[in-house]
Design a protein around this motif. Sequence first.
Motif, mmCIF file in Angstrom:
data_model
loop_
_atom_site.group_PDB
_atom_site.id
_atom_site.type_symbol
_atom_site.label_atom_id
_atom_site.label_comp_id
_atom_site.label_asym_id
_atom_site.label_seq_id
_atom_site.Cartn_x
_atom_site.Cartn_y
_atom_site.Cartn_z
ATOM 1 N N LEU A 82 0.806 -1.235 -0.014
ATOM 2 C CA LEU A 82 0.115 -0.059 -0.001
ATOM 3 C C LEU A 82 0.798 1.286 0.014
ATOM 4 O O LEU A 82 0.710 2.433 -0.717
ATOM 5 N N THR A 83 1.886 1.296 0.711
ATOM 6 C CA THR A 83 2.927 2.332 0.790
ATOM 7 C C THR A 83 4.482 1.756 0.828
ATOM 8 O O THR A 83 4.364 0.378 0.706
ATOM 9 N N SER B 297 1.450 -3.222 3.982
ATOM 10 C CA SER B 297 0.996 -3.824 2.913
ATOM 11 C C SER B 297 -0.180 -4.731 3.393
ATOM 12 O O SER B 297 -0.523 -4.991 4.742
#
Length: 334
Positions: free
Chosen positions: A299-300, A304
């Motif tokens: 996600l970043t 995750s």
Amino acid sequence: MFSKTLLCLALSVVATSALADTVWLKNGDRLSGKIKFYDGGKLLLQTDYGGAIALDWSKIATLESDQELLIKETAVAGERAKSLQAAEPGKVVLANGDEPKTIELASIKQILKPKPLVEDLTVKGNLDAALDYKRAESDTDDYDIDLKSQARHGLWRHNAQAGYNREFQDDVVTTDNWNAEYALDRFLDEHWFWQGRLEYERDQVEDLQRQRTVGTGPGYQFWDNELGAFSVAGLLNRSDYEYANGESDRFYALSMKWDYNRYLVGKSVELFSTGEVGKPLANVADYTLDAAMGLRYKLTDWASLNMKAEKDLVSGSEGELDETHYSLGFGVGW
């Protein structure tokens, strides 16, 4: 006034460009960005136009950087360079004050950002947590936490793993176990290493309540770079099993361990698998299997989502065990 503004803007652009690292390829292309590290035949260049780009080291002609970097020409020793300067194809200049040094690109094993204490220390790992709540005819609450971390310095690599799983069905505990493992690898060359391992497992519910294992043996690292890693190890283990009825088994076993991960789709997806299959050298069990396989979606840079399947099997023993566990959760990486 307008011309002064243009001049300031131009100087700003030039200054920004001057701070960027530059890589010249053998085909004549030039790429700008920030050098993150070089290992396993790949140079990772962070760019603002294409994200992280993995460049094949054999395709690079020369490079330059304003960063202070650790340049390692062997697996153990390294030299700090205050900056890198471009040189003729196949070479680079290590700038250290009044004594610049030109070396062959082919001689470089690693390029890292030097650490304050242990210059060539590299650390990576994940902490994954999964919570599963089911409300139906039978209510189920499942909690699962897994930690995996790895640190390498020179020819030594430290591996640590830990996990905890607890499950309730209608407020009755049906699963309650935890495990911890530490392994130390000593590399003999770029691929071969020797591993020593300690492992402990505790189960509050199953007949097989305690497992203690000490093992050692050779291993082989197929690859380990920014796109993933894959290693296997063959071990001779001494295991101690304790059962709920008070009986115990102590025996030797042969086993094979594997550790695999691979980044896909621009490093946004990670496929991973770890496990061990073993054959006791006694009539304790036919074989044992402890394996996990899953996916992580980033996600970043650090967070995750993960999906994982785990299999735990002890076949042909008094405390026979056969469990498959699925989880979906959130994790952090470093």
